[in-house]
Design a protein around this motif. Sequence first.
Motif: not given
Length: 446
Positions: A144-162
């Motif tokens: 899933v995606c969302y839009v945010d401020r800032g320079h460049g993208g980022a990802i929280r990979r599946a199964r990484t720690r919340l």
Amino acid sequence: MNAHSAALWLLEQEARALIARLGRVKPFALIAPMVMAASVPQAAQAAMENHLILGRRKLRIMIDEFIGWVRSPKGRNASPPEAQAKLVFLRLRFNAVLSQFHIFADVLTQRSEHEMGVWIAGLDDFAADALALPGGYYQMPAVVCYVDRGHGGAIRRARTRLPGGDPSPVAIIRIPHERMIGSGIASSLVHETGHEASHLLGLLGPLRKVLGLRQRTAGAASVWGYWERWISEIMADFWGVSKVGVASTLGLMSLVSLPRAFVFRIDTQDPHPTPWIRVKLSCAMGQVLYPHPQWAALASLWELLYPKDGLEEKQKATLAALEAGIPEFVQLVVNFRPASLRGKSLKGVMPLAERHPMRLAAYYRDWAASPAKMRTAAPSLVFAVIGQAKADGKISPEAESKLLADLLSYWAMRSALDTSAICGTQPRARLAQPPTLAVKPTMTLQ
């Protein structure tokens, strides 16, 4: 009531207040208004909702156990500091549950915005296609995606720690608002899916071993140590060029077009390559994957925009050594054969014939004559074609933005209608009561 009893009474009241506030956290299905086309993929929605419901249920059981303990003889005989420590742990867990809720809320609440919500849903389709790799080499997570401020993208990979330590049930990609809407989205989004793909394929560990061996063999003066440090971001860039061609490189050039001090800064602590070298690497990977004069032209244009004149001699020497080492390094990357690909190289599993610049240009000419054909193509191919048309000067920025906005809206609507059609074939049924959880708290509350 003595001081000891008053302390335990106060802690019980605090625990009950946690339960009351926890009950105010509702499922997104009840609180997130959005048009149908803006909804997240069904699998992702279910995964997020179930994850949060289970987390709240576990916490409620733990709080109930704490209240029962406080009221028990053992709890009444416990010291106030001991009871306070137990409640503090529950409060920390409560805040972790809320943090997880807001992480997913970032994805969902934007879906209620006019136009933007539908476009983001279209990006979900693009992200899923960008991550896909025919051949069954890995199991695709929901994206899933969302839009945010800032320079460049980022990802929280599946199964990484919340927050709180629980694994994320979905991959969440943040797209910078500055990229909405143009072909630069492709560079940011596909780069982030490249991070997920690198993990799913198990690329980074084996590559680091190979690069570390090269460094030890070549000696301290070699550049292999730089490649080893930067390999995670380089592989994400490789995925971008492989999937969307020159659109990836053009988007990267836009992203790292910064003041000269940043473009030429060589920082071994930063996992991102030096921007000047990073663009050169992207061009070199494009040339190996899709041989064409455009890559040399882009590299020359980059040198024209950021000449090395005026740099310190040591900095020039390092950049020269890195640039000289690019061809050998790129060959190592594209021909790398991880165990997960079952004997195939990275280059061998990419859609090389379909993404060659001449083929992409032919697609654009065909689609210009028959625009409806564009809607039937895979989103990553569409972005590759439009990025190539942009590089060839065949489409204006204004036309590009309108076309991509229309396509994102179409993909979102198509997915929503397809999901509705599938659901419409199933009889409506009442959900069964979830089974009672047997929770083993992290901290014993007895």
